[in-house]
Scaffold this motif. Structure first.
Motif, PDB file in Angstrom:
ATOM      1  N   ASP A 148       0.748  -1.167  -0.105  1.00  0.00           N
ATOM      2  CA  ASP A 148       0.102  -0.136  -0.148  1.00  0.00           C
ATOM      3  C   ASP A 148       1.096   1.231  -0.015  1.00  0.00           C
ATOM      4  O   ASP A 148       0.424   2.365   0.713  1.00  0.00           O
ATOM      5  CB  ASP A 148      -0.960  -0.084   1.179  1.00  0.00           C
ATOM      6  N   CYS A 149       1.949   1.202  -1.015  1.00  0.00           N
ATOM      7  CA  CYS A 149       2.663   2.271  -1.090  1.00  0.00           C
ATOM      8  C   CYS A 149       1.960   3.551  -1.834  1.00  0.00           C
ATOM      9  O   CYS A 149       0.876   3.331  -2.006  1.00  0.00           O
ATOM     10  CB  CYS A 149       4.316   1.864  -1.940  1.00  0.00           C
ATOM     11  N   ASP A 150       2.554   4.533  -2.005  1.00  0.00           N
ATOM     12  CA  ASP A 150       2.148   5.883  -2.278  1.00  0.00           C
ATOM     13  C   ASP A 150       1.525   5.598  -3.844  1.00  0.00           C
ATOM     14  O   ASP A 150       2.483   5.144  -4.662  1.00  0.00           O
ATOM     15  CB  ASP A 150       3.013   7.093  -2.338  1.00  0.00           C
ATOM     16  N   ALA A 151       0.229   5.736  -4.358  1.00  0.00           N
ATOM     17  CA  ALA A 151      -0.165   5.643  -5.454  1.00  0.00           C
ATOM     18  C   ALA A 151       0.559   6.255  -6.434  1.00  0.00           C
ATOM     19  O   ALA A 151       0.742   5.676  -7.484  1.00  0.00           O
ATOM     20  CB  ALA A 151      -1.512   6.062  -5.474  1.00  0.00           C
ATOM     21  N   GLU A 152       0.966   7.656  -6.252  1.00  0.00           N
ATOM     22  CA  GLU A 152       1.999   8.293  -7.261  1.00  0.00           C
ATOM     23  C   GLU A 152       3.258   7.807  -7.462  1.00  0.00           C
ATOM     24  O   GLU A 152       3.630   7.571  -8.623  1.00  0.00           O
ATOM     25  CB  GLU A 152       2.084   9.738  -6.767  1.00  0.00           C
ATOM     26  N   GLY A 153       3.900   7.074  -6.361  1.00  0.00           N
ATOM     27  CA  GLY A 153       5.100   6.457  -6.679  1.00  0.00           C
ATOM     28  C   GLY A 153       4.789   5.153  -7.341  1.00  0.00           C
ATOM     29  O   GLY A 153       5.708   4.801  -8.405  1.00  0.00           O
ATOM     30  N   ILE A 154       3.643   4.343  -7.347  1.00  0.00           N
ATOM     31  CA  ILE A 154       3.548   3.255  -7.937  1.00  0.00           C
ATOM     32  C   ILE A 154       3.238   3.517  -9.578  1.00  0.00           C
ATOM     33  O   ILE A 154       3.384   2.903 -10.560  1.00  0.00           O
ATOM     34  CB  ILE A 154       2.307   2.563  -7.268  1.00  0.00           C
ATOM     35  N   ALA A 155       2.553   4.762  -9.925  1.00  0.00           N
ATOM     36  CA  ALA A 155       2.260   5.039 -11.041  1.00  0.00           C
ATOM     37  C   ALA A 155       3.562   5.415 -11.806  1.00  0.00           C
ATOM     38  O   ALA A 155       3.641   5.115 -12.892  1.00  0.00           O
ATOM     39  CB  ALA A 155       1.348   6.256 -10.930  1.00  0.00           C
ATOM     40  N   LEU A 156       4.573   5.998 -11.111  1.00  0.00           N
ATOM     41  CA  LEU A 156       5.800   6.153 -11.765  1.00  0.00           C
ATOM     42  C   LEU A 156       6.571   4.975 -12.057  1.00  0.00           C
ATOM     43  O   LEU A 156       7.108   4.606 -13.006  1.00  0.00           O
ATOM     44  CB  LEU A 156       6.710   7.155 -10.850  1.00  0.00           C
ATOM     45  N   LEU A 157       6.452   4.074 -11.177  1.00  0.00           N
ATOM     46  CA  LEU A 157       7.343   2.658 -11.518  1.00  0.00           C
ATOM     47  C   LEU A 157       6.334   2.181 -12.678  1.00  0.00           C
ATOM     48  O   LEU A 157       7.200   1.263 -13.463  1.00  0.00           O
ATOM     49  CB  LEU A 157       6.919   1.752 -10.144  1.00  0.00           C
ATOM     50  N   ARG A 158       5.216   2.082 -12.732  1.00  0.00           N
ATOM     51  CA  ARG A 158       4.272   1.429 -13.874  1.00  0.00           C
ATOM     52  C   ARG A 158       4.808   2.246 -15.350  1.00  0.00           C
ATOM     53  O   ARG A 158       4.918   1.484 -16.097  1.00  0.00           O
ATOM     54  CB  ARG A 158       3.027   1.656 -13.630  1.00  0.00           C
ATOM     55  N   ARG A 159       5.026   3.588 -15.220  1.00  0.00           N
ATOM     56  CA  ARG A 159       5.399   4.137 -16.312  1.00  0.00           C
ATOM     57  C   ARG A 159       6.693   3.713 -16.877  1.00  0.00           C
ATOM     58  O   ARG A 159       7.151   3.494 -17.910  1.00  0.00           O
ATOM     59  CB  ARG A 159       5.417   5.666 -16.073  1.00  0.00           C
ATOM     60  N   ALA A 160       7.667   3.641 -15.619  1.00  0.00           N
ATOM     61  CA  ALA A 160       8.876   2.967 -16.163  1.00  0.00           C
ATOM     62  C   ALA A 160       8.958   1.742 -16.675  1.00  0.00           C
ATOM     63  O   ALA A 160       9.563   1.462 -17.582  1.00  0.00           O
ATOM     64  CB  ALA A 160       9.941   2.876 -14.704  1.00  0.00           C
ATOM     65  N   ARG A 161       8.000   0.992 -16.242  1.00  0.00           N
ATOM     66  CA  ARG A 161       7.844  -0.336 -16.767  1.00  0.00           C
ATOM     67  C   ARG A 161       7.409  -0.495 -17.990  1.00  0.00           C
ATOM     68  O   ARG A 161       7.919  -1.110 -18.846  1.00  0.00           O
ATOM     69  CB  ARG A 161       6.764  -1.176 -15.933  1.00  0.00           C
ATOM     70  N   ASP A 162       6.599   0.614 -18.279  1.00  0.00           N
ATOM     71  CA  ASP A 162       6.205   0.517 -19.930  1.00  0.00           C
ATOM     72  C   ASP A 162       7.009   1.233 -20.696  1.00  0.00           C
ATOM     73  O   ASP A 162       7.132   0.374 -21.855  1.00  0.00           O
ATOM     74  CB  ASP A 162       4.808   1.435 -19.769  1.00  0.00           C
ATOM     75  N   LEU A 163       7.841   1.863 -20.228  1.00  0.00           N
ATOM     76  CA  LEU A 163       8.970   2.368 -21.236  1.00  0.00           C
ATOM     77  C   LEU A 163       9.881   1.490 -21.310  1.00  0.00           C
ATOM     78  O   LEU A 163      10.497   1.229 -22.407  1.00  0.00           O
ATOM     79  CB  LEU A 163       9.521   3.847 -20.588  1.00  0.00           C
TER      80      LEU A 163
END
Length: 69
Positions: free
Chosen positions: A35-50
Motif C-alpha cells: 500500500d505504498c504511495d499511489a503516485e510512486g506506484i504510477a511512476l514505477l508503472r510508467r518506467a515499466r511501460d517504457l
C-alpha cells in the motif's frame, strides 16, 4: 578453480533486459501489496511501460514461444 563466469549460463542481451523487467515487475507488486504511495506506484508503472516498449523494440522475437525440436 573455475570462475563465476565459467559456471554461468551464456545469457543474451535480451536475457539481461528480461532480468531488469522481472525485477521491476516485482518491485511494482511489492509496492502495491505494501500500500505504498499511489503516485510512486504510477511512476514505477510508467518506467515499466517504457522499459517494456524498449525491450520489445530491441528484441522483438525474444519472448516468442519456440517449438520443440
Amino acid at each position: 578453480m573455475p570462475t563465476a563466469d565459467e559456471n554461468s549460463p551464456p545469457y543474451t542481451d535480451a536475457d539481461y533486459y528480461g532480468f531488469v523487467l522481472t525485477g521491476l515487475f516485482g518491485v511494482i507488486d511489492d509496492a502495491e501489496a505494501s500500500d505504498c504511495d499511489a503516485e510512486g506506484i504510477a511512476l514505477l508503472r510508467r518506467a515499466r511501460d517504457l522499459f517494456l516498449a524498449e525491450f520489445q523494440q530491441r528484441h522483438p522475437s525474444a519472448w516468442e514461444k519456440k517449438e520443440p525440436d
